[in-house]
Motif scaffolding. Structure first.
Motif, PDB file in Angstrom:
ATOM      1  N   PHE A 184       0.833  -1.268  -0.200  1.00  0.00           N
ATOM      2  CA  PHE A 184      -0.122  -0.001   0.079  1.00  0.00           C
ATOM      3  C   PHE A 184       0.730   1.258  -0.041  1.00  0.00           C
ATOM      4  O   PHE A 184       0.483   2.178  -0.699  1.00  0.00           O
ATOM      5  CB  PHE A 184      -0.685  -0.077   1.170  1.00  0.00           C
ATOM      6  CG  PHE A 184      -1.980   1.212   1.198  1.00  0.00           C
ATOM      7  CD1 PHE A 184      -3.392   1.057   0.668  1.00  0.00           C
ATOM      8  CD2 PHE A 184      -1.641   2.391   1.688  1.00  0.00           C
ATOM      9  CE1 PHE A 184      -4.077   2.038   0.848  1.00  0.00           C
ATOM     10  CE2 PHE A 184      -2.059   3.455   2.031  1.00  0.00           C
ATOM     11  CZ  PHE A 184      -3.697   3.353   1.302  1.00  0.00           C
ATOM     12  N   ILE A 185       1.774   1.289   0.838  1.00  0.00           N
ATOM     13  CA  ILE A 185       2.701   2.520   1.047  1.00  0.00           C
ATOM     14  C   ILE A 185       3.211   2.811  -0.506  1.00  0.00           C
ATOM     15  O   ILE A 185       3.394   3.674  -0.927  1.00  0.00           O
ATOM     16  CB  ILE A 185       3.959   2.152   1.992  1.00  0.00           C
ATOM     17  CG1 ILE A 185       3.338   2.174   3.336  1.00  0.00           C
ATOM     18  CG2 ILE A 185       4.992   3.293   1.666  1.00  0.00           C
ATOM     19  CD1 ILE A 185       4.287   1.779   4.473  1.00  0.00           C
ATOM     20  N   HIS A 186       3.899   1.866  -0.988  1.00  0.00           N
ATOM     21  CA  HIS A 186       4.570   2.061  -2.427  1.00  0.00           C
ATOM     22  C   HIS A 186       3.769   2.391  -3.467  1.00  0.00           C
ATOM     23  O   HIS A 186       4.009   3.136  -4.370  1.00  0.00           O
ATOM     24  CB  HIS A 186       5.567   0.971  -2.801  1.00  0.00           C
ATOM     25  CG  HIS A 186       6.901   0.555  -1.735  1.00  0.00           C
ATOM     26  ND1 HIS A 186       7.747   1.580  -1.867  1.00  0.00           N
ATOM     27  CD2 HIS A 186       7.055  -0.387  -1.074  1.00  0.00           C
ATOM     28  CE1 HIS A 186       8.662   1.172  -0.707  1.00  0.00           C
ATOM     29  NE2 HIS A 186       8.328  -0.011  -0.508  1.00  0.00           N
ATOM     30  N   ASP A 187       2.600   1.356  -3.633  1.00  0.00           N
ATOM     31  CA  ASP A 187       1.620   1.816  -4.772  1.00  0.00           C
ATOM     32  C   ASP A 187       0.886   2.928  -4.409  1.00  0.00           C
ATOM     33  O   ASP A 187       0.481   3.623  -5.525  1.00  0.00           O
ATOM     34  CB  ASP A 187       0.650   0.340  -4.744  1.00  0.00           C
ATOM     35  CG  ASP A 187       1.336  -0.714  -5.197  1.00  0.00           C
ATOM     36  OD1 ASP A 187       2.625  -0.567  -5.622  1.00  0.00           O
ATOM     37  OD2 ASP A 187       0.860  -1.967  -5.206  1.00  0.00           O
ATOM     38  N   GLU A 200      11.493   5.606 -11.199  1.00  0.00           N
ATOM     39  CA  GLU A 200      10.722   5.775  -9.800  1.00  0.00           C
ATOM     40  C   GLU A 200      11.497   6.437  -8.855  1.00  0.00           C
ATOM     41  O   GLU A 200      10.898   7.170  -7.999  1.00  0.00           O
ATOM     42  CB  GLU A 200      10.598   4.403  -9.102  1.00  0.00           C
ATOM     43  CG  GLU A 200       9.451   4.421  -8.005  1.00  0.00           C
ATOM     44  CD  GLU A 200       9.105   3.207  -7.719  1.00  0.00           C
ATOM     45  OE1 GLU A 200       7.972   3.036  -6.927  1.00  0.00           O
ATOM     46  OE2 GLU A 200       9.399   2.048  -8.297  1.00  0.00           O
ATOM     47  N   TYR A 201      12.910   6.232  -8.812  1.00  0.00           N
ATOM     48  CA  TYR A 201      13.740   6.834  -7.838  1.00  0.00           C
ATOM     49  C   TYR A 201      14.674   7.947  -8.149  1.00  0.00           C
ATOM     50  O   TYR A 201      15.089   8.327  -7.161  1.00  0.00           O
ATOM     51  CB  TYR A 201      14.473   5.698  -7.000  1.00  0.00           C
ATOM     52  CG  TYR A 201      13.630   4.445  -6.528  1.00  0.00           C
ATOM     53  CD1 TYR A 201      12.526   4.762  -5.801  1.00  0.00           C
ATOM     54  CD2 TYR A 201      13.842   3.285  -6.854  1.00  0.00           C
ATOM     55  CE1 TYR A 201      11.788   3.690  -4.985  1.00  0.00           C
ATOM     56  CE2 TYR A 201      13.069   2.057  -6.275  1.00  0.00           C
ATOM     57  CZ  TYR A 201      12.097   2.599  -5.489  1.00  0.00           C
ATOM     58  OH  TYR A 201      11.244   1.438  -4.748  1.00  0.00           O
ATOM     59  N   ASP A 202      14.980   7.950  -9.279  1.00  0.00           N
ATOM     60  CA  ASP A 202      15.891   9.068  -9.941  1.00  0.00           C
ATOM     61  C   ASP A 202      15.667   9.769 -10.913  1.00  0.00           C
ATOM     62  O   ASP A 202      16.476  10.681 -11.547  1.00  0.00           O
ATOM     63  CB  ASP A 202      17.125   8.269 -10.195  1.00  0.00           C
ATOM     64  CG  ASP A 202      17.885   7.252  -8.884  1.00  0.00           C
ATOM     65  OD1 ASP A 202      18.471   8.134  -8.004  1.00  0.00           O
ATOM     66  OD2 ASP A 202      17.788   6.221  -9.153  1.00  0.00           O
ATOM     67  N   ALA A 203      14.252  10.107 -10.938  1.00  0.00           N
ATOM     68  CA  ALA A 203      13.745  11.055 -12.122  1.00  0.00           C
ATOM     69  C   ALA A 203      14.149  12.465 -11.429  1.00  0.00           C
ATOM     70  O   ALA A 203      14.423  12.645 -10.272  1.00  0.00           O
ATOM     71  CB  ALA A 203      12.478  11.025 -12.165  1.00  0.00           C
ATOM     72  N   ASP A 209      12.435  11.756  -5.250  1.00  0.00           N
ATOM     73  CA  ASP A 209      13.365  11.639  -4.032  1.00  0.00           C
ATOM     74  C   ASP A 209      12.318  11.331  -2.789  1.00  0.00           C
ATOM     75  O   ASP A 209      12.938  10.602  -2.092  1.00  0.00           O
ATOM     76  CB  ASP A 209      13.791  13.150  -3.752  1.00  0.00           C
ATOM     77  CG  ASP A 209      14.441  13.884  -4.912  1.00  0.00           C
ATOM     78  OD1 ASP A 209      15.126  12.965  -5.477  1.00  0.00           O
ATOM     79  OD2 ASP A 209      14.541  15.037  -4.954  1.00  0.00           O
ATOM     80  N   PHE A 210      11.055  11.641  -2.706  1.00  0.00           N
ATOM     81  CA  PHE A 210      10.417  11.247  -1.932  1.00  0.00           C
ATOM     82  C   PHE A 210      10.196   9.755  -1.941  1.00  0.00           C
ATOM     83  O   PHE A 210      10.488   9.014  -0.989  1.00  0.00           O
ATOM     84  CB  PHE A 210       8.815  11.919  -2.127  1.00  0.00           C
ATOM     85  CG  PHE A 210       7.933  11.060  -0.802  1.00  0.00           C
ATOM     86  CD1 PHE A 210       7.679  11.970   0.168  1.00  0.00           C
ATOM     87  CD2 PHE A 210       7.219  10.210  -1.160  1.00  0.00           C
ATOM     88  CE1 PHE A 210       6.907  11.620   1.112  1.00  0.00           C
ATOM     89  CE2 PHE A 210       6.346   9.808  -0.287  1.00  0.00           C
ATOM     90  CZ  PHE A 210       5.820  10.460   0.815  1.00  0.00           C
ATOM     91  N   ASN A 211      10.190   9.414  -3.270  1.00  0.00           N
ATOM     92  CA  ASN A 211      10.013   7.625  -3.313  1.00  0.00           C
ATOM     93  C   ASN A 211      11.209   6.895  -2.873  1.00  0.00           C
ATOM     94  O   ASN A 211      11.256   5.981  -2.163  1.00  0.00           O
ATOM     95  CB  ASN A 211       9.784   7.238  -4.753  1.00  0.00           C
ATOM     96  CG  ASN A 211       8.426   7.583  -5.354  1.00  0.00           C
ATOM     97  OD1 ASN A 211       7.409   8.001  -4.360  1.00  0.00           O
ATOM     98  ND2 ASN A 211       8.238   7.509  -6.690  1.00  0.00           N
ATOM     99  N   LYS A 212      12.437   7.642  -3.226  1.00  0.00           N
ATOM    100  CA  LYS A 212      13.623   6.951  -2.814  1.00  0.00           C
ATOM    101  C   LYS A 212      14.026   6.949  -1.262  1.00  0.00           C
ATOM    102  O   LYS A 212      14.311   5.818  -0.793  1.00  0.00           O
ATOM    103  CB  LYS A 212      14.928   7.809  -3.510  1.00  0.00           C
ATOM    104  CG  LYS A 212      16.243   7.208  -3.513  1.00  0.00           C
ATOM    105  CD  LYS A 212      17.210   8.222  -4.054  1.00  0.00           C
ATOM    106  CE  LYS A 212      18.451   7.294  -4.394  1.00  0.00           C
ATOM    107  NZ  LYS A 212      18.560   6.261  -5.536  1.00  0.00           N
TER     108      LYS A 212
END
Length: 418
Positions: A184-187, A200-203, A209-212
């Motif tokens: 749930f957190i990631h999706d 997802e992590y380095d755009a 940055d939040f996702n990372k």
């Protein structure tokens, strides 16, 4: 959800001091040094981590590459500092200021339907400490600082007479399966539109940055779980088959944190999160020292323990600012939409009420608040940084505690490279 390949932990120090582990964790074995090959950072007998003019990013500890080159100096600095930094957090765990939290363990889950009593083992449970064991200064501070901004970052539970102790109930492997919560957190709480749909992590976006950072939080928890598995096997004499499903810690590490695992970039993201926390502690350093001077942290010995962390050279190493610099740079380009980051941290805190292992919920809330505090200090409301004077006692405690958790998580990753 798309995952990229990882960076595995690299160590630039030959020795490792194991005394920092809390009483729930077995002391790790010494870690041999891992060298960077063809790296822009020379490795010599003195473990000098200053950059040179050569640029490539392959690590001897992994066949994969570092996704964000700007993190490499900070990774080396962290690895070099851990042998002297990590033991300090074990001492810090003894201080009431950093170990006592008034936490609502009965809050209902607002996000997903649940079965009752999912975690049946006794190790899932925690109990409040006796009222007289909570210093009045901590209680008074928490009650006085109960107000919050409606549009602010993650907020802690309203204070009550029920305080829980991280020293009495440290991180552990309880057998609880939190996969649905993390899914749930990631999706749902993570960002996936626009550039994040392909990177997802380095755009080039604060949402990546939040996702990372959230992925780094997940990696930290995974490392805690794996450490707990090691304890059950090596110290407790093995798993209780009636209470736990047996899992090999190395296999679990590969599944959770390895380059071919569920999140190949997990360890790099763990370093990213630790850098954000280091930057947050540095930003809050004067406030913490002021609390020491005013007697809020404890006696002279307690202040000496805290000061030993706040004066550690790693906090003044410019390379650890790479994560917060990247986040601020992105946030300033899109400051009108930072309300989304604040809202998501509030969601991240509330989803912890859906964790049906009370010990896991307790530590998850502390870690989430620590990360939220680091984000708050890094970007504030408009991307320029938050006001440390407005940070509450419980936020400061969670920030430093989360940094200690990250330190132990990276320690585990380094051990697993043996």
């Amino acid at each position: 959800m798309r995952f990229l390949s990882p960076v595995l932990a690299v160590a630039s120090s030959a020795g490792y001091l194991a005394s920092h582990q809390c009483n729930a964790f077995v002391s790790p074995q010494p870690v041999r040094p891992f060298l960077l090959i063809n790296s822009k950072f020379p490795v010599n007998s003195n473990h000098d981590s200053r950059p040179s003019s050569r640029f490539t990013n392959r690590l001897a500890a992994s066949a994969a590459s570092l996704h964000d080159d700007s993190l490499a100096p900070g990774i080396l600095a962290i690895n070099a500092a851990l042998p002297t930094l990590s033991p300090l957090f074990a001492e810090l765990q003894s201080l009431p200021y950093f170990r006592l939290y008034s936490c609502d363990m009965l809050a209902s889950c607002e996000y997903v339907p649940q079965d009752l009593f999912e975690c049946y083992t006794e190790t899932c449970e925690i109990y409040p400490v006796d009222d007289e064991k909570v210093p009045s200064d901590i209680k008074n501070a928490d009650f006085e600082e109960h107000e919050f901004e409606l549009d602010g970052w993650a907020r802690w539970d309203m204070p009550s007479d029920d305080y829980y102790d991280t020293l009495l109930f440290p991180e552990d492997y309880t057998g609880y399966d939190g996969a649905d919560i993390w899914r749930f957190i990631h999706d749902r709480i993570g960002f996936h539109d626009g550039a994040m749909s392909t990177d997802e992590y380095d755009a080039d976006d604060w949402k990546a940055d939040f996702n990372k950072a959230v992925s780094g939080l997940h990696a930290m928890v995974s490392a805690q779980v794996i450490r707990g598995m090691q304890v059950k096997i090596e110290v407790a004499g093995g798993f209780d088959s009636e209470s736990y499903e047996w899992t090999d810690p190395l296999a679990e590490f590969k599944r959770r944190l390895g380059p071919q695992g569920e999140t190949p970039e997990a360890v790099e993201n763990l370093y990213f999160t630790m850098m954000l926390l280091l930057s947050g502690v540095r930003a809050a350093r004067d406030r913490l020292l002021m609390d020491c001077t005013m007697g809020k942290v404890g006696d002279a010995k307690a202040c000496q323990i805290l000061q030993s962390i706040l004066s550690h050279p790693l906090l003044d190493d410019p390379s650890i600012e790479a994560a917060s610099h990247r986040l601020r740079e992105h946030a300033l380009k899109d400051s009108n939409n930072l309300w989304e980051a604040r809202m998501r941290t509030r969601d991240l805190m509330r989803i912890m009420n859906c964790v049906q292992c009370n010990k896991c919920r307790f530590h998850g809330k502390i870690s989430t608040l620590g990360l939220s505090t680091a984000l708050q200090l890094a970007v504030g409301h408009r991307g320029t940084g938050g006001d440390v004077a407005k940070i509450h006692r419980v936020e400061l405690a969670a920030l430093v505690t989360a940094l200690g958790k990250c330190s132990r998580g990276i320690d585990l990753c380094l051990e697993m490279q043996l």
